[in-house]
Design a protein around this motif. Structure first.
Motif, PDB file in Angstrom:
ATOM      1  N   ALA A   1       0.812  -1.221   0.000  1.00 15.48           N
ATOM      2  CA  ALA A   1       0.000   0.000   0.000  1.00 15.48           C
ATOM      3  C   ALA A   1       0.845   1.271   0.000  1.00 15.48           C
ATOM      4  CB  ALA A   1      -0.954  -0.003   1.195  1.00 15.48           C
ATOM      5  N   VAL A   2       1.875   1.327   0.828  1.00 13.98           N
ATOM      6  CA  VAL A   2       2.679   2.552   0.923  1.00 13.98           C
ATOM      7  C   VAL A   2       3.365   2.852  -0.409  1.00 13.98           C
ATOM      8  CG1 VAL A   2       4.700   3.607   2.010  1.00 13.98           C
ATOM      9  CG2 VAL A   2       2.993   2.451   3.412  1.00 13.98           C
ATOM     10  N   ASP A   3       3.883   1.822  -1.070  1.00 10.39           N
ATOM     11  CA  ASP A   3       4.534   2.043  -2.368  1.00 10.39           C
ATOM     12  C   ASP A   3       3.540   2.571  -3.398  1.00 10.39           C
ATOM     13  OD1 ASP A   3       7.007   1.238  -1.458  1.00 10.39           O
ATOM     14  OD2 ASP A   3       6.816  -0.819  -2.175  1.00 10.39           O
ATOM     15  N   VAL A   4       2.315   2.045  -3.384  1.00  5.42           N
ATOM     16  CA  VAL A   4       1.283   2.531  -4.307  1.00  5.42           C
ATOM     17  C   VAL A   4       0.980   4.000  -4.030  1.00  5.42           C
ATOM     18  CG1 VAL A   4      -1.159   2.334  -4.950  1.00  5.42           C
ATOM     19  CG2 VAL A   4       0.245   0.276  -4.723  1.00  5.42           C
ATOM     20  N   ILE A   5       0.795   4.338  -2.769  1.00  5.14           N
ATOM     21  CA  ILE A   5       0.466   5.727  -2.414  1.00  5.14           C
ATOM     22  C   ILE A   5       1.601   6.665  -2.800  1.00  5.14           C
ATOM     23  CG2 ILE A   5      -0.001   7.292  -0.489  1.00  5.14           C
ATOM     24  CD1 ILE A   5      -1.268   4.797   0.936  1.00  5.14           C
ATOM     25  N   ARG A   6       2.827   6.283  -2.496  1.00  2.85           N
ATOM     26  CA  ARG A   6       3.974   7.130  -2.848  1.00  2.85           C
ATOM     27  C   ARG A   6       4.069   7.346  -4.347  1.00  2.85           C
ATOM     28  NH1 ARG A   6       8.098   4.223   1.388  1.00  2.85           N
ATOM     29  NH2 ARG A   6       7.810   5.685   3.145  1.00  2.85           N
ATOM     30  N   ARG A   7       3.812   6.305  -5.108  1.00  2.00           N
ATOM     31  CA  ARG A   7       3.877   6.439  -6.564  1.00  2.00           C
ATOM     32  C   ARG A   7       2.813   7.410  -7.072  1.00  2.00           C
ATOM     33  NH1 ARG A   7       2.962   1.371  -7.936  1.00  2.00           N
ATOM     34  NH2 ARG A   7       0.786   1.655  -8.533  1.00  2.00           N
ATOM     35  N   GLU A   8       1.620   7.359  -6.478  1.00  2.00           N
ATOM     36  CA  GLU A   8       0.524   8.193  -6.950  1.00  2.00           C
ATOM     37  C   GLU A   8       0.706   9.666  -6.596  1.00  2.00           C
ATOM     38  OE1 GLU A   8      -1.939   7.143  -9.025  1.00  2.00           O
ATOM     39  OE2 GLU A   8      -0.611   5.415  -9.051  1.00  2.00           O
ATOM     40  N   ILE A   9       1.430   9.969  -5.527  1.00  2.00           N
ATOM     41  CA  ILE A   9       1.600  11.367  -5.124  1.00  2.00           C
ATOM     42  C   ILE A   9       2.964  11.916  -5.510  1.00  2.00           C
ATOM     43  CG2 ILE A   9       0.005  11.067  -3.198  1.00  2.00           C
ATOM     44  CD1 ILE A   9       2.406  11.070  -1.299  1.00  2.00           C
ATOM     45  N   ALA A  10       3.806  11.102  -6.134  1.00  2.00           N
ATOM     46  CA  ALA A  10       5.204  11.487  -6.367  1.00  2.00           C
ATOM     47  C   ALA A  10       5.339  12.804  -7.112  1.00  2.00           C
ATOM     48  CB  ALA A  10       5.928  10.371  -7.118  1.00  2.00           C
ATOM     49  N   ASP A  11       4.579  13.010  -8.165  1.00  2.00           N
ATOM     50  CA  ASP A  11       4.722  14.211  -8.987  1.00  2.00           C
ATOM     51  C   ASP A  11       3.542  15.159  -8.859  1.00  2.00           C
ATOM     52  OD1 ASP A  11       7.184  13.311 -10.088  1.00  2.00           O
ATOM     53  OD2 ASP A  11       6.067  11.969 -11.411  1.00  2.00           O
ATOM     54  N   ALA A  12       2.730  14.964  -7.834  1.00  5.18           N
ATOM     55  CA  ALA A  12       1.535  15.785  -7.672  1.00  5.18           C
ATOM     56  C   ALA A  12       1.806  16.920  -6.686  1.00  5.18           C
ATOM     57  CB  ALA A  12       0.372  14.939  -7.172  1.00  5.18           C
ATOM     58  N   PRO A  13       1.689  18.168  -7.115  1.00  5.38           N
ATOM     59  CA  PRO A  13       1.921  19.275  -6.194  1.00  5.38           C
ATOM     60  C   PRO A  13       0.831  19.344  -5.128  1.00  5.38           C
ATOM     61  CG  PRO A  13       1.064  20.079  -8.292  1.00  5.38           C
ATOM     62  CD  PRO A  13       1.332  18.624  -8.475  1.00  5.38           C
ATOM     63  N   ASP A  14       1.243  19.592  -3.897  1.00  3.27           N
ATOM     64  CA  ASP A  14       0.298  19.777  -2.790  1.00  3.27           C
ATOM     65  C   ASP A  14      -0.620  18.576  -2.593  1.00  3.27           C
ATOM     66  OD1 ASP A  14      -0.619  21.324  -0.667  1.00  3.27           O
ATOM     67  OD2 ASP A  14      -2.306  22.099  -1.823  1.00  3.27           O
ATOM     68  N   ALA A  15      -0.126  17.365  -2.849  1.00  3.69           N
ATOM     69  CA  ALA A  15      -0.947  16.169  -2.690  1.00  3.69           C
ATOM     70  C   ALA A  15      -1.286  15.944  -1.216  1.00  3.69           C
ATOM     71  CB  ALA A  15      -0.223  14.950  -3.249  1.00  3.69           C
ATOM     72  N   LEU A  16      -2.412  15.286  -0.989  1.00  3.81           N
ATOM     73  CA  LEU A  16      -2.893  15.027   0.364  1.00  3.81           C
ATOM     74  C   LEU A  16      -3.326  13.570   0.453  1.00  3.81           C
ATOM     75  CD1 LEU A  16      -3.837  16.043   3.198  1.00  3.81           C
ATOM     76  CD2 LEU A  16      -6.013  16.651   2.111  1.00  3.81           C
ATOM     77  N   VAL A  17      -2.958  12.900   1.541  1.00  2.99           N
ATOM     78  CA  VAL A  17      -3.372  11.526   1.790  1.00  2.99           C
ATOM     79  C   VAL A  17      -4.324  11.527   2.983  1.00  2.99           C
ATOM     80  CG1 VAL A  17      -2.639   9.177   2.330  1.00  2.99           C
ATOM     81  CG2 VAL A  17      -1.169  10.660   0.942  1.00  2.99           C
ATOM     82  N   ARG A  18      -5.507  10.937   2.791  1.00  2.00           N
ATOM     83  CA  ARG A  18      -6.481  10.840   3.877  1.00  2.00           C
ATOM     84  C   ARG A  18      -6.682   9.367   4.219  1.00  2.00           C
ATOM     85  NH1 ARG A  18     -10.414  15.645   1.518  1.00  2.00           N
ATOM     86  NH2 ARG A  18      -9.475  17.318   2.768  1.00  2.00           N
ATOM     87  N   VAL A  19      -6.394   9.021   5.467  1.00  2.00           N
ATOM     88  CA  VAL A  19      -6.429   7.637   5.921  1.00  2.00           C
ATOM     89  C   VAL A  19      -7.564   7.473   6.918  1.00  2.00           C
ATOM     90  CG1 VAL A  19      -5.138   5.780   7.043  1.00  2.00           C
ATOM     91  CG2 VAL A  19      -3.938   7.447   5.600  1.00  2.00           C
ATOM     92  N   GLY A  20      -8.413   6.480   6.699  1.00  5.34           N
ATOM     93  CA  GLY A  20      -9.486   6.193   7.645  1.00  5.34           C
ATOM     94  C   GLY A  20      -8.949   5.684   8.966  1.00  5.34           C
ATOM     95  N   ASP A  21      -9.706   5.907  10.027  1.00 11.39           N
ATOM     96  CA  ASP A  21      -9.234   5.552  11.371  1.00 11.39           C
ATOM     97  C   ASP A  21      -9.797   4.234  11.868  1.00 11.39           C
ATOM     98  OD1 ASP A  21     -11.878   6.201  11.773  1.00 11.39           O
ATOM     99  OD2 ASP A  21     -11.521   7.590  13.437  1.00 11.39           O
ATOM    100  N   GLY A  22     -10.491   3.489  11.016  1.00 10.52           N
ATOM    101  CA  GLY A  22     -11.224   2.316  11.481  1.00 10.52           C
ATOM    102  C   GLY A  22     -10.356   1.171  11.949  1.00 10.52           C
TER     103      GLY A  22
END
Length: 261
Positions: free
Chosen positions: A114-135
């Protein structure tokens, strides 16, 4: 309309495939060609050397064609273009990538990926934000603690999993991730969780299920798994190699052949 204007054959192929897959109206021209009157976004390669003042210009390499198309679509829809990644944590997190209000990618992967997928998706995105559920306390903490380089919010995920009709089983985590991405949360840099006895027991039970030699990791290793320091497979390897004890030996040096209670 989106126009692909490039002499880079690989970018041309990748960008056109991405646009067709999304059902987007577009056209292509040579870099020295005249743009159609309806042009709002141009996609080209760095080697094309193009410059425009009156349209949105997305310059992207072939290997990042999907992200370039997502940027073009965000501009076409007049969104703010911000990339937000929503994550519904669990053993196989649902991950949804939104650009503005548009869902541009979705994933359902093992927690180890999961972390590698998230990092890849935000790598070149300016001001990217990750929202993680607390469940899922332990899995959300693992994700948050490994994403130190990202802007992360923790979101109350109550009510984010929708009703699933016939034929869409397995989509609940991904759809919940979409809803999580659209909810404001609390900015966090880390999440410290003290695992409960039940959570540690579930990790130990999982280690026995995954082991090929009926082995169960001890509580020390289970705590390291809970914190995200080790995966279950890494903890099993450590236990098997006898490297977790205080003097370099394993906690008991042998597989735990008695069932946990």
């Amino acid at each position: 309309m989106i126009v692909v204007a490039t002499d880079d054959f690989e970018l041309y192929h990748e960008a056109v495939a991405e646009l067709r897959e999304r059902g987007v109206t577009f056209t292509t021209v040579r870099p020295d060609g005249e743009l159609p009157d309806q042009t709002r976004v141009v996609v080209s390669a760095p080697t094309d050397g193009l410059s425009f003042d009156d349209v949105v210009h997305v310059v992207v390499a072939a290997e990042d064609a999907r992200h370039g198309v997502e940027e073009a679509l965000a501009a076409l829809r007049s969104s703010d273009g911000r990339t937000v990644v929503g994550v519904d944590p669990g053993p196989r997190p649902g991950i949804a990538v939104l650009v503005g209000d548009v869902v541009v990618a979705a994933f359902h992967v093992p927690i180890a990926d999961a972390v590698d997928v998230i990092r890849r998706e935000i790598a070149d995105a300016p001001d990217a934000l990750v929202r993680v559920g607390d469940g899922d306390r332990l899995q959300s903490a693992k994700l948050i603690n490994q994403l130190q380089e990202a802007r992360v919010e923790m979101v109350d995920e109550t009510g984010t999993t929708p009703y699933l009709g016939t034929g869409v089983r397995g989509m609940g985590d991904v759809l919940a991730a979409v809803n999580i991405a659209r909810l404001e949360g609390e900015a966090v840099q880390s999440r410290d969780i003290e695992p409960t006895a039940g959570e540690l027991q579930r990790i130990k039970n999982e280690s026995r299920e995954r082991s090929s030699d009926n082995r169960t990791i001890d509580e020390t290793l289970a705590r390291r798994v809970a914190s995200g320091e080790l995966t279950v497979d890494e903890a099993l390897a450590t236990h098997r190699n006898g490297t977790d004890g205080p003097d370099g030996a394993g906690a008991d040096g042998e597989a735990d052949d008695e069932p946990d209670t």
